[in-house]
Scaffold this active site. Structure first.
Site, PDB file in Angstrom:
ATOM      1  CG  ASN A  53      -1.531   1.325   1.530  1.00  0.00           C
ATOM      2  OD1 ASN A  53      -2.484   1.749   0.859  1.00  0.00           O
ATOM      3  ND2 ASN A  53      -0.980   2.038   2.510  1.00  0.00           N
ATOM      4  CB  SER A  66      -3.260   5.157  -8.703  1.00  0.00           C
ATOM      5  OG  SER A  66      -3.904   6.366  -9.055  1.00  0.00           O
ATOM      6  CE1 TYR A  69       0.794   7.762  -6.693  1.00  0.00           C
ATOM      7  CE2 TYR A  69      -0.831   8.246  -8.388  1.00  0.00           C
ATOM      8  CZ  TYR A  69      -0.513   7.729  -7.149  1.00  0.00           C
ATOM      9  OH  TYR A  69      -1.501   7.164  -6.368  1.00  0.00           O
ATOM     10  CB  ALA A  70       0.757   8.146 -14.337  1.00  0.00           C
ATOM     11  CB  ALA A  71       5.469   5.821 -15.261  1.00  0.00           C
ATOM     12  CB  SER A  72       5.475   4.313 -10.087  1.00  0.00           C
ATOM     13  OG  SER A  72       4.430   5.082  -9.516  1.00  0.00           O
ATOM     14  CE  LYS A  73       0.518   4.246  -6.611  1.00  0.00           C
ATOM     15  NZ  LYS A  73       0.501   3.336  -5.447  1.00  0.00           N
TER      16      LYS A  73
HETATM   17  P1  NAD Z   1      -0.736   8.378   2.533  1.00  0.00           P
HETATM   18  O1  NAD Z   1       0.323   9.281   2.020  1.00  0.00           O
HETATM   19  O2  NAD Z   1      -1.742   8.909   3.489  1.00  0.00           O
HETATM   20  O3  NAD Z   1      -0.057   7.064   3.150  1.00  0.00           O
HETATM   21  C1  NAD Z   1       1.017   6.445   2.517  1.00  0.00           C
HETATM   22  C2  NAD Z   1       1.926   5.881   3.583  1.00  0.00           C
HETATM   23  O4  NAD Z   1       3.061   5.298   2.926  1.00  0.00           O
HETATM   24  C3  NAD Z   1       2.468   6.957   4.531  1.00  0.00           C
HETATM   25  O5  NAD Z   1       2.256   6.577   5.876  1.00  0.00           O
HETATM   26  C4  NAD Z   1       3.936   7.032   4.181  1.00  0.00           C
HETATM   27  O6  NAD Z   1       4.782   7.384   5.268  1.00  0.00           O
HETATM   28  C5  NAD Z   1       4.213   5.614   3.690  1.00  0.00           C
HETATM   29  N1  NAD Z   1       5.414   5.566   2.863  1.00  0.00           N
HETATM   30  C6  NAD Z   1       5.788   6.448   1.903  1.00  0.00           C
HETATM   31  N2  NAD Z   1       6.971   6.109   1.400  1.00  0.00           N
HETATM   32  C7  NAD Z   1       7.379   4.992   2.045  1.00  0.00           C
HETATM   33  C8  NAD Z   1       8.540   4.174   1.966  1.00  0.00           C
HETATM   34  N3  NAD Z   1       9.522   4.462   1.112  1.00  0.00           N
HETATM   35  N4  NAD Z   1       8.634   3.101   2.788  1.00  0.00           N
HETATM   36  C9  NAD Z   1       7.640   2.809   3.669  1.00  0.00           C
HETATM   37  N5  NAD Z   1       6.517   3.553   3.784  1.00  0.00           N
HETATM   38  C10 NAD Z   1       6.392   4.629   2.994  1.00  0.00           C
HETATM   39  O7  NAD Z   1      -1.454   7.757   1.229  1.00  0.00           O
HETATM   40  P2  NAD Z   1      -2.921   7.133   1.003  1.00  0.00           P
HETATM   41  O8  NAD Z   1      -3.734   8.188   0.368  1.00  0.00           O
HETATM   42  O9  NAD Z   1      -3.420   6.420   2.192  1.00  0.00           O
HETATM   43  O10 NAD Z   1      -2.561   6.106  -0.161  1.00  0.00           O
HETATM   44  C11 NAD Z   1      -2.249   4.743   0.064  1.00  0.00           C
HETATM   45  C12 NAD Z   1      -1.998   4.113  -1.301  1.00  0.00           C
HETATM   46  O11 NAD Z   1      -3.142   4.308  -2.147  1.00  0.00           O
HETATM   47  C13 NAD Z   1      -0.816   4.738  -2.046  1.00  0.00           C
HETATM   48  O12 NAD Z   1      -0.108   3.744  -2.741  1.00  0.00           O
HETATM   49  C14 NAD Z   1      -1.479   5.686  -3.013  1.00  0.00           C
HETATM   50  O13 NAD Z   1      -0.692   5.927  -4.168  1.00  0.00           O
HETATM   51  C15 NAD Z   1      -2.744   4.930  -3.353  1.00  0.00           C
HETATM   52  N6  NAD Z   1      -3.829   5.789  -3.843  1.00  0.00           N
HETATM   53  C16 NAD Z   1      -4.400   6.736  -3.018  1.00  0.00           C
HETATM   54  C17 NAD Z   1      -5.428   7.532  -3.543  1.00  0.00           C
HETATM   55  C18 NAD Z   1      -6.135   8.586  -2.698  1.00  0.00           C
HETATM   56  O14 NAD Z   1      -7.008   9.279  -3.224  1.00  0.00           O
HETATM   57  N7  NAD Z   1      -5.828   8.731  -1.419  1.00  0.00           N
HETATM   58  C19 NAD Z   1      -5.836   7.391  -4.871  1.00  0.00           C
HETATM   59  C20 NAD Z   1      -5.213   6.423  -5.650  1.00  0.00           C
HETATM   60  C21 NAD Z   1      -4.216   5.620  -5.131  1.00  0.00           C
END
Ligand code: NAD
Length: 262
Positions: A88, A141, A154-158
């Site tokens: 996640n 995502s 971001y888009a490329a990684s996802k």
């Molecule tokens: P968030 O930023 O609230 O939480 C992400 C967590 O990942 C944070 O606690 C952060 O410290 C941790 N993190 C970041 N880099 C790290 C690393 N190198 N090692 C370990 N931990 C690390 O994000 P969120 O909104 O809860 O999103 C969770 C996932 O869902 C992500 O992958 C995000 O890309 C994806 N996502 C979120 C949304 C949205 O609208 N919130 C939409 C699409 C996708």
């Protein structure tokens, strides 16, 4: 209880979707290890413990294979083999047009969002094969399928995560392991709540449901994918976006276009 007796490992669980999912997994009977680069992840472990389930917090950077190996080893020593891995953790650190994007910020997004998942899977897949049971859920995502303006990294990684998901699914289906991707649209996390009001309103207007998703809605999908009931769902990419990917709400309607512009 959907995941009773299972040990779950969730990355990025200090806050947001990861933390919400940890609590839902515990409510459905799992022990939950939570990992994050932030020490605040300890509070998620404490919250899980308060539900009566076992938990352990581990602080490491998923982009670093050595830290991942050590971190996962400690978790397994205390909680046993991992049945369910939720990749996640993710970052957006790079909002700029491609011409302005630095190589460093591009690389960091790929390292965390894509290589981080690879590093984690490498550590848990061996024991999953021995157990003949495993669930890997990668949080991708909507940006993976639709692209995202000013977020090429971001888009490329996802999008890369989808290729990883499908290949793991193919390689390990006969080991009783499934690997699926969840593609959230706009989810109301703590960080998203801090968006400026006008950007929030304009974004919500694009969503057919006219609201953002909740962290719990995403978490419940992840819990289901981790359950025995989801055994035949494999290599799938599941959008959870209120229909945002359809993106047709403003076509053919003068009223909608006018209101969206407000
Ligand atoms: P968030 O930023 O609230 O939480 C992400 C967590 O990942 C944070 O606690 C952060 O410290 C941790 N993190 C970041 N880099 C790290 C690393 N190198 N090692 C370990 N931990 C690390 O994000 P969120 O909104 O809860 O999103 C969770 C996932 O869902 C992500 O992958 C995000 O890309 C994806 N996502 C979120 C949304 C949205 O609208 N919130 C939409 C699409 C996708």
């Amino acid at each position: 209880m959907l995941v009773e007796g299972k040990t779950v490992l969730i990355t990025g669980a200090a806050r947001g979707i990861g933390r919400a999912t940890a609590l839902l997994m515990a409510a459905e009977g799992a022990d939950v290890a939570v990992a994050d680069i932030l020490p605040e992840v300890e509070s998620t472990a404490e919250a899980v413990n308060r539900t009566g389930r076992r938990s352990l917090a581990a602080v490491f950077d998923i982009a670093d294979p050595v830290q991942v190996r050590d971190g996962v080893r400690k978790i397994v020593q205390q909680l046993g083999n991992i049945h369910v891995l939720v990749n996640n953790a993710g970052i957006v650190n790079n909002i700029a047009r491609l011409t302005k994007m630095t190589h460093e910020s591009w690389s960091r997004e790929i390292s965390v969002n894509l290589s981080g998942a690879f590093n984690m899977i490498k550590e848990v897949i061996g024991p999953m094969r021995e157990m003949k049971w495993g669930r890997i859920i990668n949080i991708s995502s909507l940006a993976a399928t639709g692209g995202l303006d000013r977020q090429a990294g971001y888009a490329a990684s996802k999008a890369g995560l989808l290729g990883l998901t499908k290949t793991v699914a193919l390689e390990h289906a006969r080991d009783g392991i499934t690997c699926n991707a969840v593609l959230p649209g706009l989810i109301e996390t703590e960080l998203v709540r801090q968006m400026p009001d006008e950007i929030r309103k304009a974004s919500v207007y694009m969503i057919p449901t006219r609201r953002m998703g909740t962290m719990e809605e995403v978490g419940r999908l992840i819990v289901f994918l981790a359950s025995d009931g989801a055994a035949y769902i494999n290599g799938e990419e599941i959008h959870i976006d209120g229909g945002l990917r359809l993106n047709t709400t403003t076509l053919g309607s003068r009223k909608e276009v006018t209101e969206a512009g407000r």
